[in-house]
Enzyme design. Structure first.
Site, short mmCIF file in Angstrom:
data_model
loop_
_atom_site.label_atom_id
_atom_site.label_comp_id
_atom_site.label_asym_id
_atom_site.label_seq_id
_atom_site.Cartn_x
_atom_site.Cartn_y
_atom_site.Cartn_z
N LEU A 101 0.77 -1.15 0.05
CA LEU A 101 -0.02 0.04 0.10
C LEU A 101 0.78 1.22 0.10
O LEU A 101 1.83 1.30 0.62
CB LEU A 101 -0.93 -0.10 1.17
CG LEU A 101 -2.08 -0.69 1.30
CD1 LEU A 101 -2.81 -0.16 2.48
CD2 LEU A 101 -2.87 -0.19 0.07
N GLY A 146 1.36 -5.57 0.81
CA GLY A 146 0.18 -5.72 -0.44
C GLY A 146 0.91 -6.09 -1.71
O GLY A 146 0.29 -6.71 -2.55
N ASN A 168 4.30 -7.93 6.60
CA ASN A 168 5.08 -7.36 7.76
C ASN A 168 4.11 -6.54 8.49
O ASN A 168 4.52 -5.67 9.25
CB ASN A 168 6.14 -6.62 7.17
CG ASN A 168 5.81 -5.23 6.38
OD1 ASN A 168 4.69 -5.60 6.09
ND2 ASN A 168 6.61 -4.21 6.59
N GLU A 169 2.73 -6.79 8.47
CA GLU A 169 1.80 -5.74 9.21
C GLU A 169 1.93 -6.20 10.75
O GLU A 169 1.82 -4.82 11.12
CB GLU A 169 0.37 -6.42 8.73
CG GLU A 169 0.07 -6.60 7.43
CD GLU A 169 0.52 -5.32 6.53
OE1 GLU A 169 0.90 -5.65 5.23
OE2 GLU A 169 0.62 -4.27 6.90
C1 LIG Z 1 3.23 1.18 8.68
C2 LIG Z 1 1.74 1.26 8.42
C3 LIG Z 1 1.06 0.22 7.79
C4 LIG Z 1 -0.05 0.37 7.27
C5 LIG Z 1 -1.04 -0.58 6.66
C6 LIG Z 1 -2.44 -0.60 6.99
C7 LIG Z 1 -3.17 -1.80 7.18
C8 LIG Z 1 -2.50 -3.09 7.03
C9 LIG Z 1 -3.25 -4.03 7.30
C10 LIG Z 1 -3.28 -4.92 6.44
C11 LIG Z 1 -2.24 -5.60 5.46
C12 LIG Z 1 -2.94 -6.00 4.11
C13 LIG Z 1 -2.80 -4.68 3.12
C14 LIG Z 1 -1.63 -4.34 2.85
C15 LIG Z 1 -1.15 -3.34 3.50
C16 LIG Z 1 0.40 -2.77 3.11
O1 LIG Z 1 0.82 -2.95 2.13
S1 LIG Z 1 0.97 -1.66 4.10
C17 LIG Z 1 2.68 -1.45 3.19
C18 LIG Z 1 3.65 -2.00 3.80
N1 LIG Z 1 5.01 -1.90 3.01
C19 LIG Z 1 6.19 -1.91 3.62
O2 LIG Z 1 6.28 -1.72 4.73
C20 LIG Z 1 7.27 -1.69 2.60
C21 LIG Z 1 8.38 -0.38 2.99
N2 LIG Z 1 9.02 -0.13 2.03
C22 LIG Z 1 10.33 -1.08 1.94
O3 LIG Z 1 10.53 -1.84 3.10
C23 LIG Z 1 11.37 -0.63 0.83
O4 LIG Z 1 11.11 0.40 0.13
C24 LIG Z 1 11.28 -1.90 -0.11
C25 LIG Z 1 10.11 -2.37 -0.81
C26 LIG Z 1 12.17 -3.49 0.39
C27 LIG Z 1 12.51 -1.44 -1.23
O5 LIG Z 1 13.70 -1.09 -0.48
P1 LIG Z 1 14.63 -0.31 -1.60
O6 LIG Z 1 14.94 -0.80 -2.77
O7 LIG Z 1 15.88 -0.06 -0.65
O8 LIG Z 1 13.72 1.14 -1.81
P2 LIG Z 1 13.52 2.18 -0.99
O9 LIG Z 1 13.38 1.87 0.45
O10 LIG Z 1 14.54 3.31 -1.11
O11 LIG Z 1 12.23 3.13 -1.64
C28 LIG Z 1 12.32 3.53 -2.90
C29 LIG Z 1 11.35 4.51 -2.80
O12 LIG Z 1 10.07 4.08 -2.65
C30 LIG Z 1 9.25 4.65 -1.63
N3 LIG Z 1 8.52 3.56 -0.84
C31 LIG Z 1 8.77 2.41 -0.49
N4 LIG Z 1 7.86 1.69 -0.13
C32 LIG Z 1 6.82 2.59 0.08
C33 LIG Z 1 5.35 2.45 0.38
N5 LIG Z 1 4.76 1.24 0.94
N6 LIG Z 1 4.61 3.30 0.07
C34 LIG Z 1 5.15 4.63 -0.63
N7 LIG Z 1 6.23 4.86 -0.86
C35 LIG Z 1 7.14 3.69 -0.48
C36 LIG Z 1 10.48 5.14 -0.51
O13 LIG Z 1 10.03 5.99 0.19
C37 LIG Z 1 11.46 5.66 -1.88
O14 LIG Z 1 10.97 6.83 -2.09
P3 LIG Z 1 11.73 7.89 -2.70
O15 LIG Z 1 12.69 7.56 -3.68
O16 LIG Z 1 12.35 8.58 -1.28
O17 LIG Z 1 10.91 9.11 -3.16
#
Ligand SMILES: CCCCC/C=C\C/C=C\CCC/C=C/C(=O)SCCNC(=O)CCNC(=O)[C@H](O)C(C)(C)COP(=O)(O)OP(=O)(O)OC[C@H]1O[C@@H](n2cnc3c(N)ncnc32)[C@H](O)[C@@H]1OP(=O)(O)O
Length: 294
Positions: A101, A146, A168-169
């Site tokens: 997400l 997601g 990782n929720e």
């Molecule tokens: C924390 C609150 C969570 C809220 C969720 C709500 C409800 C959850 C309930 C149920 C779950 C089911 C539904 C699904 C929910 C979700 O998907 S929540 C999202 C969880 N995702 C993450 O925690 C992933 C976070 N990101 C990372 O771990 C890393 O970015 C990576 C994917 C492993 C990639 O690493 P790397 O290659 O080193 O790249 P960067 O970290 O530098 O990231 C690049 C740019 O992308 C931006 N970014 C990364 N992830 C997100 C994201 N999820 N949303 C928006 N943007 C994201 C990051 O900021 C970098 O941006 P810039 O280059 O700085 O502009």
């Protein structure tokens, strides 16, 4: 780029089932609605094999916002109407399949936006999980939360090495929604491992995901992964397609029924969790930690 899916031949008209994904592949982008040009996805369809490749293209992380999820969902629905046979879901990025997400859109968002985001996630999951198409996730980058949902909702997963995948929720203080839990259990070899993974927010490497059964195959390049994806789809002969689709849907029907019964409750939990000041504070810190990696 902004071409609608209109000239895809009916699969039933295809004379030959097993053909490589090459020469006659057309590339076009998927529309977000009948009047809007697509922004974040590209769809290519091989006219001979009936195999579609939907490429996620929302840099930098393929973070899922409502518009993006709507595009993916509509592409799947359009392909079903055109009697396309199989779908390969992949990413244009060389390192991120999807980071889940769009957390930036969850931060300090109003209720209507949060609701739009969650409903789009529910609708996308429902469409992908229940589609009669043969679905393959070609995971050519990290697939977190997601992003992992997209992978486990598909029928078969082929991953490139040295990436991360998982849900990782609970690590961030959130319960995994029951429909995602059921989807994960549906593909893991053991319910016990699934429970462990989801309660501990386990993130696997590609290699350990293969050993655990979270992914089905590894491929050393995207090209090889495309070939393996097509081979999986081709392994189902034309004769079996209808019976196969019905059987798949029967396997998934109970999970879908449970989801429909709890859809509103699931939304309510998300909205109340995301609006908590402590959650928003945590989210702000989490986003900063992503930025701080630079
Ligand atoms: C924390 C609150 C969570 C809220 C969720 C709500 C409800 C959850 C309930 C149920 C779950 C089911 C539904 C699904 C929910 C979700 O998907 S929540 C999202 C969880 N995702 C993450 O925690 C992933 C976070 N990101 C990372 O771990 C890393 O970015 C990576 C994917 C492993 C990639 O690493 P790397 O290659 O080193 O790249 P960067 O970290 O530098 O990231 C690049 C740019 O992308 C931006 N970014 C990364 N992830 C997100 C994201 N999820 N949303 C928006 N943007 C994201 C990051 O900021 C970098 O941006 P810039 O280059 O700085 O502009």
């Amino acid at each position: 780029m902004a071409t609608r899916i209109i000239h895809l031949p009916k699969y039933s008209r295809l004379s030959c089932l097993v053909k490589p994904l090459t020469i006659s592949a057309r590339t076009f982008a998927t529309a977000t609605a009948s009047t809007n040009p697509p922004q974040f996805t590209t769809l290519s369809v091989d006219d001979r094999t009936g195999i579609a490749t939907l490429t996620l293209n929302r840099p930098p992380a393929n973070a899922l916002n409502a518009l993006f999820m709507g595009e993916i969902q509509r592409s799947i629905t359009d392909l079903e109407k055109e009697n396309c046979r199989g779908l390969i879901l992949t990413s244009s990025s060389q390192r991120i399949f999807s980071a889940g997400l769009d957390l930036k859109e969850c931060y300090k968002a109003d209720v209507a936006s949060l609701e739009g985001l969650w409903c789009a996630l529910q609708n996308l999951w429902r469409t992908l999980f229940s589609t009669p198409l043969i679905t393959v996730a070609l995971i050519n980058g990290h697939a977190i939360a997601g992003g992992c949902m997209l992978a486990v909702s598909s029928e078969y997963r082929i991953m490139l090495p040295n990436f991360k995948i998982g849900v990782n929720e609970t690590m961030v203080g959130l319960a995994v929604p029951s429909w995602l839990m059921d989807t994960y259990i549906n593909i893991m070899p053991s319910r016990r491992i699934a429970e462990w993974d989801l309660t501990s927010s386990r993130i696997y490497s590609s290699e350990s995901a293969l050993k655990a059964g979270l992914v089905d195959e590894l491929a050393s390049s995207k090209e090889e992964a495309l070939q393996k994806s097509a081979a999986f789809i081709d392994s189902f002969s034309k004769r079996t397609l209808m019976a196969r689709a019905i059987t798949k849907q029967q396997f998934r029907a109970e999970i879908l029924r449970n989801f429909e019964q709890n859809r509103q409750h699931d939304l309510d939990i998300y909205l109340s969790t995301m609006q908590k000041p402590s959650m928003q504070e945590f989210l702000g810190e989490y986003l900063q930690s992503l930025d701080a990696k630079k």
